[in-house]
Scaffold this motif. Structure first.
Motif, short mmCIF file in Angstrom:
data_model
loop_
_atom_site.label_atom_id
_atom_site.label_comp_id
_atom_site.label_asym_id
_atom_site.label_seq_id
_atom_site.Cartn_x
_atom_site.Cartn_y
_atom_site.Cartn_z
N UNK A 102 31.29 31.77 63.19
CA UNK A 102 32.23 32.20 62.91
C UNK A 102 32.22 31.88 61.21
N UNK A 103 33.85 32.97 60.47
CA UNK A 103 33.52 33.13 59.63
C UNK A 103 34.39 32.08 59.15
N UNK A 104 34.19 31.62 57.20
CA UNK A 104 34.71 30.60 56.65
C UNK A 104 35.98 31.46 55.70
N UNK A 105 37.50 31.64 56.68
CA UNK A 105 37.79 32.60 55.80
C UNK A 105 38.38 32.28 54.53
N UNK A 106 38.34 33.34 53.11
CA UNK A 106 38.60 33.14 52.32
C UNK A 106 40.15 34.17 51.95
N UNK A 107 41.08 34.10 50.64
CA UNK A 107 41.69 34.82 50.40
C UNK A 107 41.17 36.23 49.12
N UNK A 108 40.29 35.18 48.84
CA UNK A 108 39.78 36.50 47.82
C UNK A 108 38.77 35.42 46.73
N UNK A 109 38.43 36.16 45.88
CA UNK A 109 37.83 36.16 44.21
C UNK A 109 38.48 36.40 43.15
N UNK A 110 38.18 35.64 42.47
CA UNK A 110 39.24 36.31 41.14
C UNK A 110 38.42 36.52 40.78
N UNK A 111 38.93 37.80 39.49
CA UNK A 111 37.87 38.69 38.61
C UNK A 111 36.69 38.41 38.06
N UNK A 112 37.24 37.25 37.23
CA UNK A 112 36.50 36.55 35.69
C UNK A 112 35.50 36.31 36.93
N UNK A 113 35.53 35.13 38.07
CA UNK A 113 34.72 34.40 38.09
C UNK A 113 33.68 35.81 39.19
N UNK A 114 33.91 36.68 39.71
CA UNK A 114 32.92 37.58 40.27
C UNK A 114 32.50 37.99 39.17
N UNK A 115 32.52 39.08 37.68
CA UNK A 115 31.64 39.07 36.92
C UNK A 115 30.93 38.16 36.58
N UNK A 116 31.06 36.47 36.66
CA UNK A 116 30.16 35.97 35.74
C UNK A 116 28.71 35.78 37.77
N UNK A 117 29.42 35.92 38.77
CA UNK A 117 28.35 36.18 39.96
C UNK A 117 27.59 37.12 39.80
N UNK A 118 28.61 38.09 39.16
CA UNK A 118 27.13 39.38 39.27
C UNK A 118 26.65 39.76 38.52
N UNK A 119 26.44 38.51 37.27
CA UNK A 119 25.56 38.68 36.15
C UNK A 119 24.03 39.66 36.28
N UNK A 120 23.73 40.87 35.85
CA UNK A 120 23.00 41.03 36.43
C UNK A 120 23.62 42.75 37.15
N UNK A 121 24.35 42.91 37.84
CA UNK A 121 24.53 43.50 38.80
C UNK A 121 25.56 44.45 38.55
N UNK A 122 25.40 45.71 39.13
CA UNK A 122 26.81 47.07 38.65
C UNK A 122 27.94 46.68 39.74
N UNK A 123 29.38 46.45 38.72
CA UNK A 123 29.79 46.34 39.99
C UNK A 123 30.90 47.62 39.91
N UNK A 124 30.61 48.48 41.14
CA UNK A 124 30.78 49.69 41.16
C UNK A 124 32.20 50.46 41.46
N UNK A 125 32.86 49.15 42.36
CA UNK A 125 34.20 48.82 43.80
C UNK A 125 34.26 48.07 43.49
N UNK A 126 35.77 47.55 43.93
CA UNK A 126 36.66 47.18 43.41
C UNK A 126 37.50 47.15 44.78
N UNK A 127 38.33 45.90 44.85
CA UNK A 127 39.74 45.98 45.97
C UNK A 127 40.48 44.63 45.63
N UNK A 128 41.30 45.22 45.57
CA UNK A 128 42.33 43.75 44.76
C UNK A 128 43.85 43.79 45.91
N UNK A 129 43.47 42.16 46.08
CA UNK A 129 45.56 41.66 46.84
C UNK A 129 46.07 41.25 46.38
#
Length: 477
Positions: free
Chosen positions: A339-366
């Motif tokens: 079963x999924x814990x459905x969410x609407x998504x994540x704020x971009x700033x929070x994503x950049x903080x979580x993805x520290x050390x990774x390359x973000x190469x693709x984004x999809x906003x809603x």
């Protein structure tokens, strides 16, 4: 098992004056002993007692492929000639004939005839002492497997002497397989093939094979039928993981070379086990998956709550943490039953903080019913592109990242779906678990410092010493 010998309790029940109460008491005592032998069995009483054609008890084992039943006939007269006559009446059902008195069966020729007839018809002929001798071992997990196989597929003539010989030989065979010793392992393998129908004997022989190979033995030298190929059969692996702890990292490394995540996902260990922990400790850098789904865990008020992550198999192989569970599979589609814990998504700033050390190469906003996608053709980092921040401001306060493409330092590519809390490898990307778990949890959860430390520990390589490396499959085959 109830206090007192099985045969003595039957004798006391038979002494009850009222026939119906006496018969009922005997059946209850016999049912309790079979429950000790195999706690999974369901037992139904019939209206008959000591009948030639109608069984006294029906043993039933529900399973995924349907129910398996076995009839039990209780017999006052345990003389060999009477048992032979009764066996011929019901042998097509492959039942259990249980004499209500202990028997020595001293006449060798008659006993030999009964033993041969019962083996050929896959009928078990036994007495209270024979059943009790096996049931006495029920606190041992290996003998729980033996007891279950005996109840479902036992055959031949089994009294106390034979049952005691069987338990001693099987215990020696288990230790022999662990020590890679031919003679005791061969005796145990031969014994189960004599006393059990082939499908039930095969379960125990496959387990002995798995232990033999895990202990460093060559498969071609296993002293019995060989059914292991590239992988350990599911039933043998399940029993290995449920057995008393085998605290030997090299044993589990050898076993792990024949295991896959797909196979583990077919097993069932919802509470985990010490052996599963050992297997995953040495195999998480080898086992691969393509998908991870993280699901929030409801707090449990219990003294047994664990404060560290541990492995379970609950629908899927999963790493269970106090606050959440990370489920793993070969494909995202295989996680559909989580079963999924459905969410609407994540704020971009929070994503950049979580993805520290990774390359973000693709984004999809809603935002407000509109979807916007921004990506790099060459999988370069877009997180610092001025256009990204312009999009973020232009989309407004309700803009959320639904999905993101991630490139790891190893250049392997993932996508993160923040609506379903799922991370998967792009295309055919495979990642070993120690590669997949860190980015998945970092992207999908706001980890505490303690959880980050535990994640580092779960992702570290096993600490084999250089001169103690275990054999590879090339050494074993």
């Amino acid at each position: 098992m109830a206090d007192g010998k099985f045969s003595a309790r039957i004798e006391n029940a038979l002494a009850i004056e009222e026939p119906w109460n006496s018969a009922r008491a005997v059946k209850e005592i016999v049912a309790a002993e079979f429950h000790t032998l195999d706690p999974r069995v369901e037992i139904k009483f019939t209206e008959y007692f000591n009948h030639t054609f109608a069984p006294d008890l029906v043993l039933r084992w529900p399973g995924a492929s349907g129910s398996h039943e076995r009839y039990v006939y209780l017999k006052y007269n345990s003389e060999i000639e009477f048992l032979l006559d009764d066996l011929r009446m019901v042998e097509n059902n492959r039942p259990i004939l249980l004499g209500l008195e202990a028997q020595n069966w001293r006449d060798p020729e008659s006993a030999k005839e009964l033993a041969l007839a019962s083996k050929e018809s896959d009928t078990l002929v036994t007495d209270p002492a024979g059943v009790e001798t096996l049931a006495e071992q029920s606190n041992n997990k290996f003998f729980r497997l033996v007891g279950s196989a005996f109840a479902q597929g036992g055959r031949g003539l089994v009294n106390e002497r034979i049952a005691r010989l069987a338990t001693m030989s099987l215990q020696a065979g288990l230790q022999g397989a662990r020590a890679v010793e031919q003679q005791p392992t061969a005796v145990a393998a031969m014994l189960v093939q004599e006393l059990l129908r082939s499908e039930y004997a095969g379960r125990i022989v496959r387990l002995l094979q798995a232990i033999w190979v895990g202990s460093g033995g060559r498969l071609e030298e296993f002293p019995g039928d060989r059914s292991l190929d590239e992988y350990i059969p599911d039933d043998a692996l399940q029993f290995l993981l449920e057995m008393e702890v085998i605290d030997d990292k090299f044993f589990w490394d050898r076993v792990g070379q024949r295991v896959t995540v797909a196979q583990l996902n077919r097993l069932k260990l919802p509470d985990g086990s010490p052996n599963l922990e050992l297997l995953m400790l040495v195999s998480r850098h080898r086992l691969w998956a393509r998908a991870c789904r993280v699901r929030s865990e409801q707090p449990v008020l219990s003294d047994e709550v664990r404060d560290k992550p541990y492995w379970v198999i609950d629908r899927h192989l999963a790493l269970k943490w106090p606050r959440f569970v990370a489920y793993l599979a070969a494909t995202v589609d295989q996680l559909e039953d989580v079963p999924e814990n459905r969410h609407d998504g994540l704020r971009f700033l929070e994503l950049t903080q979580r993805a520290s050390g990774m390359i973000i190469s693709d984004l999809e906003w809603s935002s407000d019913g509109r979807i916007l996608r921004y990506s790099s053709e060459d999988h370069e980092d877009v997180a610092h592109d001025p256009a990204v921040w312009e999009f973020e401001r232009g989309l407004g306060a309700y803009a959320l990242i639904r999905r993101a493409g991630i490139t790891l330092p190893s250049r392997k590519q993932l996508y993160a779906d923040f609506m379903t809390n799922t991370v998967g490898g792009k295309g055919g990307t495979k990642l070993v678990l120690s590669e997949l778990l860190p980015p998945s949890l970092q992207l999908l959860r706001d980890l505490t410092n303690e959880e980050n430390e535990q994640l580092v520990e779960q992702s570290s390589a096993p600490d084999y010493e250089a001169d103690e490396q275990p054999p590879t499959l090339f050494d074993l085959d």
